[in-house]
Design a protein around this motif. Structure first.
Motif, short mmCIF file in Angstrom:
data_model
loop_
_atom_site.label_atom_id
_atom_site.label_comp_id
_atom_site.label_asym_id
_atom_site.label_seq_id
_atom_site.Cartn_x
_atom_site.Cartn_y
_atom_site.Cartn_z
N GLU A 2 28.79 42.56 42.52
CA GLU A 2 29.25 41.19 42.70
C GLU A 2 30.57 40.97 41.95
O GLU A 2 31.48 40.32 42.46
CB GLU A 2 28.20 40.21 42.21
CG GLU A 2 28.60 38.75 42.41
CD GLU A 2 27.55 37.78 41.91
OE1 GLU A 2 27.69 36.57 42.17
OE2 GLU A 2 26.59 38.24 41.26
N HIS A 3 30.66 41.53 40.74
CA HIS A 3 31.88 41.41 39.96
C HIS A 3 33.06 42.04 40.70
O HIS A 3 34.16 41.47 40.74
CB HIS A 3 31.68 42.10 38.61
CG HIS A 3 32.88 42.05 37.72
ND1 HIS A 3 33.28 40.91 37.06
CD2 HIS A 3 33.80 43.01 37.39
CE1 HIS A 3 34.36 41.16 36.35
NE2 HIS A 3 34.71 42.43 36.54
N ARG B 14 33.26 42.62 44.02
CA ARG B 14 33.55 41.82 45.22
C ARG B 14 34.40 40.61 44.86
O ARG B 14 35.36 40.28 45.56
CB ARG B 14 32.24 41.35 45.88
CG ARG B 14 31.43 42.45 46.55
CD ARG B 14 30.40 41.87 47.49
NE ARG B 14 29.51 40.92 46.84
CZ ARG B 14 28.36 41.25 46.24
NH1 ARG B 14 27.98 42.52 46.21
NH2 ARG B 14 27.60 40.32 45.69
N ASN B 15 34.05 39.94 43.78
CA ASN B 15 34.81 38.77 43.36
C ASN B 15 36.23 39.14 42.95
O ASN B 15 37.18 38.39 43.21
CB ASN B 15 34.11 38.07 42.20
CG ASN B 15 32.82 37.38 42.64
OD1 ASN B 15 32.65 37.06 43.81
ND2 ASN B 15 31.92 37.15 41.70
N ALA B 16 36.39 40.32 42.32
CA ALA B 16 37.73 40.77 41.93
C ALA B 16 38.58 41.05 43.15
O ALA B 16 39.78 40.72 43.19
CB ALA B 16 37.62 42.01 41.05
N LYS C 13 38.27 39.65 46.09
CA LYS C 13 38.61 38.35 46.68
C LYS C 13 39.69 37.66 45.85
O LYS C 13 40.61 37.05 46.39
CB LYS C 13 37.36 37.48 46.75
CG LYS C 13 36.33 37.97 47.75
CD LYS C 13 35.08 37.10 47.72
CE LYS C 13 34.02 37.62 48.68
NZ LYS C 13 32.77 36.82 48.59
N SER C 14 39.59 37.77 44.53
CA SER C 14 40.54 37.10 43.65
C SER C 14 41.95 37.67 43.80
O SER C 14 42.93 36.92 43.88
CB SER C 14 40.08 37.23 42.20
OG SER C 14 41.04 36.73 41.30
N CYS D 274 42.84 45.67 47.49
CA CYS D 274 42.07 46.72 46.81
C CYS D 274 42.53 48.07 47.36
O CYS D 274 42.42 48.33 48.56
CB CYS D 274 40.58 46.54 47.05
SG CYS D 274 39.53 47.71 46.15
N LYS E 149 32.94 46.82 35.68
CA LYS E 149 31.76 46.30 35.01
C LYS E 149 30.71 47.40 34.94
O LYS E 149 30.46 48.09 35.93
CB LYS E 149 31.19 45.08 35.73
CG LYS E 149 30.06 44.41 34.97
CD LYS E 149 29.70 43.07 35.56
CE LYS E 149 28.63 42.39 34.70
NZ LYS E 149 28.27 41.04 35.24
N SER F 105 24.77 43.22 40.06
CA SER F 105 25.67 42.37 39.28
C SER F 105 27.08 42.95 39.22
O SER F 105 28.07 42.24 39.39
CB SER F 105 25.12 42.18 37.87
OG SER F 105 26.04 41.48 37.07
#
Length: 228
Positions: free
Chosen positions: A28-29, A31-33, A35-36, A40, A63, A25
């Motif tokens: 995933e948080h 990875r999404n950050a 992408k957003s 990085c 997270k 989880s």
């Protein structure tokens, strides 16, 4: 891994650990950050102890990380400080490298703390600090490097003789990777696809992190590659 580089490969064969749902989880948080924000600079990733990413000058997303670490990152962000690197272990020990040789830490080995203070007082520019929950550590500055044990120093020097200047390193409880000007050296439970990416990546790796099968690498110019 303490004082046991010679045993690390054996340990890596015997060592297996499934990544818990919480770790999936938090990854995933992150990875999404990534992408957003579309960028990085660096990460701190663990199997079980939380994950985070850095972007821009002092932006971050996290997270599952210790509240003491997140609170300090928030302070640095609000103060406009440049956040360079974050180290985080499975048991929640952490270190932040920020600004002009600034350091914050919690729960790191006492011998590492003493060496950091010594380097800082001597004006050594600290580029990399890596450590694990077994008390092992490595520090790399502009002009020198130190380690918790002579076995590590010998291992690093052998790599330097073969691959040139030592740039950075990352260690976990069961693995170690050193990045040199012209190559890499690794031992223990290092992801196989990280090794393959390191051999073929087209930028100069300055930051490299891994945990379990997850990994990240980046240069100083904004290029990065990862599998999380």
């Amino acid at each position: 891994m303490k004082k046991a580089l010679q045993y690390m490969s054996i340990f890596a064969i015997l060592f297996t650990m499934a990544i818990p749902t919480m770790a999936q989880s938090s990854r995933e948080h992150i990875r999404n950050a990534i992408k957003s924000h579309g960028e990085c600079r660096n990460v701190a990733i663990t199997r079980t102890g939380g994950d985070l990413m850095l972007y821009g000058r002092n932006g971050y997303a996290s997270k599952g990380c210790p509240s003491s670490l997140v609170n300090k990152l928030s302070e640095l962000h609000d103060d406009g400080e440049y956040i360079d690197d974050v180290q985080l272990t499975e048991e929640g020990s952490w270190l932040i490298l920020y600004g002009d040789n600034g350091l914050y830490w919690n729960g790191i080995p006492k011998s590492l703390e003493r060496k950091l203070r010594e380097y800082n007082e001597a004006g050594e520019v600290i580029n990399t600090v890596t450590f694990n929950d077994d008390g092992d550590w490595i520090i790399i500055t502009d002009t020198k490097y130190s380690a918790s044990d002579s076995d590590y120093l010998e291992w690093l020097r052998d790599g330097e003789d073969e691959h040139g200047e030592l740039w950075t390193a990352h260690m976990t409880d069961d693995a170690l990777v050193a990045v040199y000007e012209n190559g890499y050296k690794w031992v223990g439970n290092v992801p196989s696809d990280l090794k393959e990416e390191a051999r073929t990546v087209e930028f100069d790796v300055y930051r490299l992190k891994f945990a379990g099968t997850a990994w990240f690498m980046a240069d100083k110019k904004g290029h990065y590659s990862y599998d999380m």
